[in-house]
Structures are given as C-alpha cells and as structure tokens.
Enzyme design. Structure first.
Site, PDB file in Angstrom:
ATOM      1  N   GLY A  85       5.290  37.491 -43.733  1.00 22.95           N
ATOM      2  CA  GLY A  85       5.812  36.285 -44.435  1.00 22.95           C
ATOM      3  C   GLY A  85       6.830  36.672 -43.805  1.00 22.95           C
ATOM      4  O   GLY A  85       7.997  36.102 -44.901  1.00 22.95           O
ATOM      5  N   ALA A  91      11.179  34.080 -35.427  1.00 19.79           N
ATOM      6  CA  ALA A  91      11.905  33.973 -34.603  1.00 19.79           C
ATOM      7  C   ALA A  91      11.843  34.483 -33.544  1.00 19.79           C
ATOM      8  O   ALA A  91      12.636  34.577 -32.574  1.00 19.79           O
ATOM      9  CB  ALA A  91      12.736  35.370 -35.922  1.00 19.79           C
ATOM     10  N   ASP A 136      11.463  28.519 -42.008  1.00 18.86           N
ATOM     11  CA  ASP A 136      11.303  29.518 -40.829  1.00 18.86           C
ATOM     12  C   ASP A 136      11.953  29.570 -39.589  1.00 18.86           C
ATOM     13  O   ASP A 136      13.296  30.234 -39.351  1.00 18.86           O
ATOM     14  CB  ASP A 136      10.204  30.291 -40.504  1.00 18.86           C
ATOM     15  CG  ASP A 136       8.884  30.541 -41.955  1.00 18.86           C
ATOM     16  OD1 ASP A 136       9.202  29.956 -43.002  1.00 18.86           O
ATOM     17  OD2 ASP A 136       8.028  31.479 -41.570  1.00 18.86           O
TER      18      ASP A 136
HETATM   19  C1  MEV Z   1       5.933  30.556 -44.595  1.00 20.49           C
HETATM   20  O1  MEV Z   1       7.282  31.305 -43.988  1.00 20.49           O
HETATM   21  C2  MEV Z   1       5.748  29.370 -46.040  1.00 20.49           C
HETATM   22  C3  MEV Z   1       5.135  28.692 -46.104  1.00 20.49           C
HETATM   23  O2  MEV Z   1       5.688  27.167 -46.474  1.00 20.49           O
HETATM   24  C4  MEV Z   1       4.169  27.855 -44.806  1.00 20.49           C
HETATM   25  C5  MEV Z   1       5.596  26.706 -44.120  1.00 20.49           C
HETATM   26  O3  MEV Z   1       6.576  26.338 -45.294  1.00 20.49           O
HETATM   27  O4  MEV Z   1       5.818  25.927 -42.841  1.00 20.49           O
HETATM   28  C6  MEV Z   1       3.447  29.369 -47.148  1.00 20.49           C
END
Ligand code: MEV
Length: 325
Positions: A85, A91, A136
């Site tokens: 997560g 990255a 991300d």
């Molecule tokens: C993943 O780091 C975060 C989520 O919201 C998925 C996304 O934003 O693509 C779960």
C-alpha cells in the site's frame, strides 16, 4: 546508463473513494525505488535474469509506449515495502518512465513530469483492470503533498488533469500540489507494515463488487469524500489535531467497507496513544497503516511491539529524479 529514482507514498485520506471521483491526499515518503537502464546488450533482462513480459506488466507497458530502441538491461532496487500500500509499483513506473525518457532524449526527463505521471498512471491502470486513480503515480512523480480532486481546487497549486476510461465511462481527476504549513515540518508519519501483502487490484475489485451488489453502500464512499474534504481544510490551516481526527474517522469508514483487517486494526490501536491520528493506508487487506505524530520514536516502538515493521518519514519528500545520466 541512466539511473532514476522515485519515492513511495502514503495516503492521508481518501483511498478507495478516490477511484469514484472523490478527493484524496497523499504524501511522498522517504523510501525510494531506484531503476537503472543500460543499452548495448543482446537481450532484455531484469536484475540479471531473462525478462519475461507477462511478469512485469507495468514495465512492459512503459517500454512499449516510451522506448523504440534495442534491448535493455534493467536493474531495480527498492527501499519500499512491496505490495504494502506504499505505492511501490507506481514508484517503479515513475522511475522507469523517467529513465526511459532520459535515455531516449538525454537531460529532458524531469521537464516532463506530467508525461511521467500519465505513463505511470496508465501502467497502473493496465495492471489493475482499468480501475486506478492517479494518486500513487502523481505523488511519486511530483513528490511533496498531493491533492487529487474531481474539481480544480482554488487554494491548491493545480498541476494537470488526468482522465481514464473505466467501464465505458470517462473518469477525470484534477491533480494539485499542496504546500503544507510549517506545523507539519515538526511532525512525522510512522508507517507500520503488517508483514502481509495488501493486494491492491483485489481490494479495488472487492469494493467495486460490493457497490455493484449493494449500490446503497455508495453512501459510505461519499462519507469518505466528506471526511477527506474536512482533512484537507485542516491541513491547509495547519490544524494537526483536526487532521488526526479526520484520519481516525477515515479508518473507521474504511473498516466499514471491509478493507481493513485485524492486523491493521491492531497496529492502528497501538499507535493511537502516541499519535494525533492513525489509519490504514492504501488498498488494505494487509499492507500498512500510518500514524501522524510528533513523537515518532515512541509511536514506532508501540507499533513494533504490536508486531509491525516501521518506517519513519517526513510529510513529503522529493519526487522522481535522475540520479545518473
Ligand atoms: C491505492 O494506493 C489506493 C486506492 O485508492 C486505489 C487507487 O487509488 O487506484 C485503493
């Protein structure tokens, strides 16, 4: 040879809801992914082994899009807990995209941050059945603190718009940087890794299935959006207590939609006495939690005693960069 690196990220508020157009805030963390690419080799390889396209969907997507030259030797070095997560795949994509652009054009990659972020986002989406927000990828590329929203926010520094076709619909996100008030320079985030991977694609699909079979649950997603907006206001005002309260509330709502688990809840509870707020971060189902604190050492100790592996970071570090060209 070109070497590029990009940071992992932590979501302060808004995970999952951001996939449905709500805002999210993330910060780049001081754990980086470093990718080196070398030309003049006979065959594609990664970390000295034969490159198998299907095993590396992000990288394959990126060099199909950005690279017209011959085979490359790719070397990857990560300081980011993987599948946890913390945006390790974003990255990897940002660093690899920057390295390919730099190799193709020399000295121009960092002038192309929106392109790097776009490529990294589309690489994520291609590996997540099309459902990926730009959170991300943008945080890794831009660094610092990033706000993703469905509208252009007045008090934030707008960077670009990202669009994606998902299930026949166009999703659209506005990507901003936020300058954090000085209060947050004295604070840290402590990340606690449960030691179990958090399968992003699976968790995103789980939420999508839940919403399909029970559309009323969209209310919970909307409430995450509301709490995120309150969190953004608190961030802008430098109100660290209110940021913590919004983080706690986000965690409660994420539990409600079934993406937290016992391991994450245990680390969150352990951190809370030493933190302004604590919550799971990213897709959940394992992976990491984070706590906002001015007592990083004690908070990290409490998380470790509860079985987590920790990483301490400021709120925001430099984004993608070229290390060697
Ligand atoms: C993943 O780091 C975060 C989520 O919201 C998925 C996304 O934003 O693509 C779960």
């Amino acid at each position: 040879m070109v070497v590029a690196s990009a940071p992992g990220k932590c979501i302060l508020f808004g995970e999952h809801a951001v996939v449905y157009g709500h805002p999210a805030v993330a910060v780049a963390i001081n754990a980086r992914m470093t990718v080196s690419v070398r030309e003049g080799v006979d065959n594609w390889s990664i970390d000295g082994m034969h490159y198998v396209e299907a095993k590396h969907p992000h990288l394959t997507y990126l060099h199909n899009r950005l690279w017209e030259g011959d085979a490359l030797a790719i070397q990857v070095n990560s300081e980011i807990f993987g599948a946890a997560g913390l945006g390790s795949s974003a990255a990897l994509s940002s660093a690899y995209a920057a390295a390919l652009l730099e190799l193709a054009n020399r000295d121009s990659a960092i002038g192309q941050l929106p392109l790097i972020a776009e490529c990294a986002h589309l690489a994520e989406a291609s590996a997540q059945s099309g459902r990926a927000s730009p959170t991300d990828s943008s945080t890794s590329a831009l660094g610092g603190c990033v706000l993703i929203s469905d509208v252009r926010e007045e008090d934030a520094d707008w960077q670009y718009t990202r669009e994606l076709q998902v299930a026949g619909e166009t999703r659209r996100w506005e990507v901003h940087r936020i300058d954090l008030p000085a209060t947050f320079a004295e604070a840290s985030i402590v990340i606690g890794f449960t030691g179990r991977p958090g399968p992003t694609g699976e968790m995103v699909a789980k939420v999508a299935d839940m919403l399909e079979s029970n559309p009323d649950r969209m209310e919970d997603i909307d409430r995450i959006g509301t709490v995120t907006r309150a969190g953004v206001t608190a961030l802008r005002l430098g109100n660290i207590e209110a940021v913590g309260i919004a983080m706690d509330e986000c965690h409660r709502l994420l539990r409600g939609i079934g993406v937290s688990d016992e391991g994450l809840d245990r680390l969150v509870e352990a951190a809370r006495p030493y933190a302004y707020g604590a919550k799971m971060t990213g897709a959940g189902g394992g992976g990491c939690m984070l706590a906002l604190t001015t007592d990083a050492r004690r908070c990290a100790e409490a998380i470790e005693l509860a079985g987590g592996r920790t990483l301490i970071s400021p709120l925001g570090v430099e984004g993608v960069r070229i290390e060697q060209s």
